[in-house]
Design an enzyme around this catalytic site. Structure first.
Site, PDB file in Angstrom:
ATOM      1  N   GLY A 110      44.748 -35.721  -7.834  1.00  0.00           N
ATOM      2  CA  GLY A 110      44.552 -34.462  -7.635  1.00  0.00           C
ATOM      3  C   GLY A 110      45.120 -33.169  -8.347  1.00  0.00           C
ATOM      4  O   GLY A 110      45.248 -32.034  -8.362  1.00  0.00           O
ATOM      5  N   SER A 130      44.496 -38.452 -11.330  1.00  0.00           N
ATOM      6  CA  SER A 130      43.830 -38.287 -12.606  1.00  0.00           C
ATOM      7  C   SER A 130      42.876 -38.529 -13.484  1.00  0.00           C
ATOM      8  O   SER A 130      43.162 -38.645 -14.922  1.00  0.00           O
ATOM      9  CB  SER A 130      44.461 -37.028 -11.978  1.00  0.00           C
ATOM     10  OG  SER A 130      45.029 -36.206 -11.968  1.00  0.00           O
ATOM     11  N   LYS A 177      35.792 -37.355  -1.233  1.00  0.00           N
ATOM     12  CA  LYS A 177      36.579 -36.625  -0.496  1.00  0.00           C
ATOM     13  C   LYS A 177      35.377 -35.536   0.821  1.00  0.00           C
ATOM     14  O   LYS A 177      34.924 -36.221   1.266  1.00  0.00           O
ATOM     15  CB  LYS A 177      37.573 -35.923  -0.803  1.00  0.00           C
ATOM     16  CG  LYS A 177      38.353 -36.363  -1.476  1.00  0.00           C
ATOM     17  CD  LYS A 177      40.141 -35.956  -2.736  1.00  0.00           C
ATOM     18  CE  LYS A 177      40.474 -36.744  -3.868  1.00  0.00           C
ATOM     19  NZ  LYS A 177      41.345 -36.726  -3.893  1.00  0.00           N
ATOM     20  N   GLU A 192      47.747 -45.367  -6.373  1.00  0.00           N
ATOM     21  CA  GLU A 192      47.832 -44.270  -6.652  1.00  0.00           C
ATOM     22  C   GLU A 192      48.717 -43.668  -6.366  1.00  0.00           C
ATOM     23  O   GLU A 192      49.667 -43.083  -5.182  1.00  0.00           O
ATOM     24  CB  GLU A 192      46.336 -43.907  -5.484  1.00  0.00           C
ATOM     25  CG  GLU A 192      45.044 -44.280  -5.512  1.00  0.00           C
ATOM     26  CD  GLU A 192      44.170 -43.399  -5.132  1.00  0.00           C
ATOM     27  OE1 GLU A 192      43.440 -43.122  -6.667  1.00  0.00           O
ATOM     28  OE2 GLU A 192      44.015 -42.949  -4.058  1.00  0.00           O
ATOM     29  N   HIS A 231      44.621 -44.221   1.734  1.00  0.00           N
ATOM     30  CA  HIS A 231      44.072 -43.354   1.379  1.00  0.00           C
ATOM     31  C   HIS A 231      45.247 -42.547   1.574  1.00  0.00           C
ATOM     32  O   HIS A 231      45.927 -41.895   2.685  1.00  0.00           O
ATOM     33  CB  HIS A 231      43.163 -42.392   1.165  1.00  0.00           C
ATOM     34  CG  HIS A 231      43.519 -41.293  -0.234  1.00  0.00           C
ATOM     35  ND1 HIS A 231      44.143 -40.651  -0.349  1.00  0.00           N
ATOM     36  CD2 HIS A 231      42.424 -41.501  -1.326  1.00  0.00           C
ATOM     37  CE1 HIS A 231      43.499 -40.122  -1.318  1.00  0.00           C
ATOM     38  NE2 HIS A 231      42.425 -40.326  -2.056  1.00  0.00           N
ATOM     39  N   ASN A 245      35.914 -41.447  -4.756  1.00  0.00           N
ATOM     40  CA  ASN A 245      36.243 -40.314  -3.963  1.00  0.00           C
ATOM     41  C   ASN A 245      35.793 -39.764  -3.351  1.00  0.00           C
ATOM     42  O   ASN A 245      36.385 -38.681  -3.897  1.00  0.00           O
ATOM     43  CB  ASN A 245      37.369 -40.875  -2.882  1.00  0.00           C
ATOM     44  CG  ASN A 245      38.250 -40.574  -2.050  1.00  0.00           C
ATOM     45  OD1 ASN A 245      37.070 -40.108  -1.207  1.00  0.00           O
ATOM     46  ND2 ASN A 245      39.508 -39.877  -2.348  1.00  0.00           N
ATOM     47  N   GLU A 300      45.988 -38.895   1.404  1.00  0.00           N
ATOM     48  CA  GLU A 300      45.785 -38.011   1.607  1.00  0.00           C
ATOM     49  C   GLU A 300      45.971 -38.480   3.553  1.00  0.00           C
ATOM     50  O   GLU A 300      45.558 -37.255   4.723  1.00  0.00           O
ATOM     51  CB  GLU A 300      44.185 -37.482   1.022  1.00  0.00           C
ATOM     52  CG  GLU A 300      44.706 -36.690  -0.119  1.00  0.00           C
ATOM     53  CD  GLU A 300      43.338 -36.357  -0.735  1.00  0.00           C
ATOM     54  OE1 GLU A 300      41.960 -36.422   0.065  1.00  0.00           O
ATOM     55  OE2 GLU A 300      43.344 -36.888  -1.921  1.00  0.00           O
TER      56      GLU A 300
HETATM   57  C1  PEP Z   1      41.461 -40.511  -4.946  1.00  0.00           C
HETATM   58  O1  PEP Z   1      41.108 -39.268  -4.499  1.00  0.00           O
HETATM   59  O2  PEP Z   1      41.938 -41.336  -5.430  1.00  0.00           O
HETATM   60  C2  PEP Z   1      41.942 -39.838  -6.712  1.00  0.00           C
HETATM   61  C3  PEP Z   1      42.308 -40.309  -7.874  1.00  0.00           C
HETATM   62  O3  PEP Z   1      41.794 -38.513  -6.762  1.00  0.00           O
HETATM   63  P1  PEP Z   1      41.829 -37.433  -8.290  1.00  0.00           P
HETATM   64  O4  PEP Z   1      41.057 -38.728  -9.634  1.00  0.00           O
HETATM   65  O5  PEP Z   1      40.916 -36.068  -8.151  1.00  0.00           O
HETATM   66  O6  PEP Z   1      43.467 -37.737  -9.162  1.00  0.00           O
END
Ligand code: PEP
Length: 255
Positions: free
Chosen positions: A176, A216, A15, A170, A98, A13, A100
């Site tokens: 992040g 992460s 972003k 998630e 997501h 992803n 975000e």
């Molecule tokens: C994501 O954006 O779905 C995500 C898991 O980000 P990160 O791996 O940076 O935590």
């Protein structure tokens, strides 16, 4: 539960990162590193990068996806992109729900459900994101939150359509932040999600559904996470912006 009944999927992803030229360059670097992977490899990229990414990925095992889609086919929704539009340009995967989008753009379980429906109606494969906030984990209500998110998001989705659904667990506190769920925490929630799917549909659908972990995940921790019996790959943010790191994660999911 037999992991061979479902495919592991490693999806990036990006972003709001990378211009079309940058997208082309990183995909060129990734291609030889992920060739021959024994898992599906997807990169969900900003809308403006889709064309360049598709061109760069042509002939490789990297598939290109989008990061969202609207629920209407067309209309007065300035700034939005519809599922038929994505289908028309050869996109197969789309992330929906997501955290975000939920946090910064007011997405709710209900609008997530509408977007899921629209994506399925256009024949897209959905990467449906669910996960609890830190506060909810501290209160001990993670399972209730995630179960409810899954149920509402899948409202009106048939057992047959579940072949087009990938779920990404998630935890919001892990996205992040550099703070990853432990392998046990990830597996525990993924297992609960599989149970909900079993209740909503049946044991066969539950066993066949790909349930990723995201938050992460990186080159160092991926192998332990994806080895868990209910973790079928990952949704990767930051580490999908680095060809080497992303390829290590792909390899971890290929064993
Ligand atoms: C994501 O954006 O779905 C995500 C898991 O980000 P990160 O791996 O940076 O935590």
């Amino acid at each position: 539960m037999d992991k061979s009944l479902r495919k592991a999927v490693i999806a990036g992803n990006w972003k709001m990162n990378k211009t079309p030229d940058e997208a082309k360059a990183i995909i060129e670097a990734m291609k030889p590193l992920v060739a021959g992977a024994d898992c599906d490899v997807v990169l969900c990229v900003p809308y403006v990068d889709i064309f360049a990414a598709q061109q760069a990925a042509a002939g490789s095992n990297i598939q290109i996806g989008a990061e969202n889609c609207h629920w209407a086919e067309s209309g007065a929704f300035t700034g939005e992109v519809s599922a038929p539009m994505l289908k028309a340009i050869g996109v197969q995967y789309v992330i929906i729900g997501h955290s975000e989008r939920r946090q910064y753009f007011g997405e709710t379980d209900e609008t997530v459900n509408k977007r899921v429906r629209a994506a399925l109606d256009s024949g897209l494969t959905v990467i449906l994101c669910v996960g609890e906030l830190l506060d909810q984990r501290k209160k001990g209500i993670t399972m209730e939150v995630v179960r409810s998110q899954v149920k509402v998001a899948l409202g009106g989705v048939s057992a047959d359509e579940m072949k087009q659904i990938i779920i990404a667990y998630e935890p919001v506190w892990a996205i992040g932040t550099g703070e990853t769920a432990t392998a046990e925490q990830a597996n525990e929630v993924n297992h609960a999600i599989r149970e909900v799917i079993g209740e909503l549909y049946n044991a066969d659908v539950a066993a066949a559904t790909t349930i990723q972990y995201g938050g992460s995940m990186n080159a160092k921790n991926a192998a332990e996470l994806v080895a868990q019996v209910d973790v079928d790959g990952g949704l990767i943010g930051g580490a999908s912006l680095k060809a080497e790191d992303f390829s290590v994660i792909v390899k971890a999911a290929s064993v």
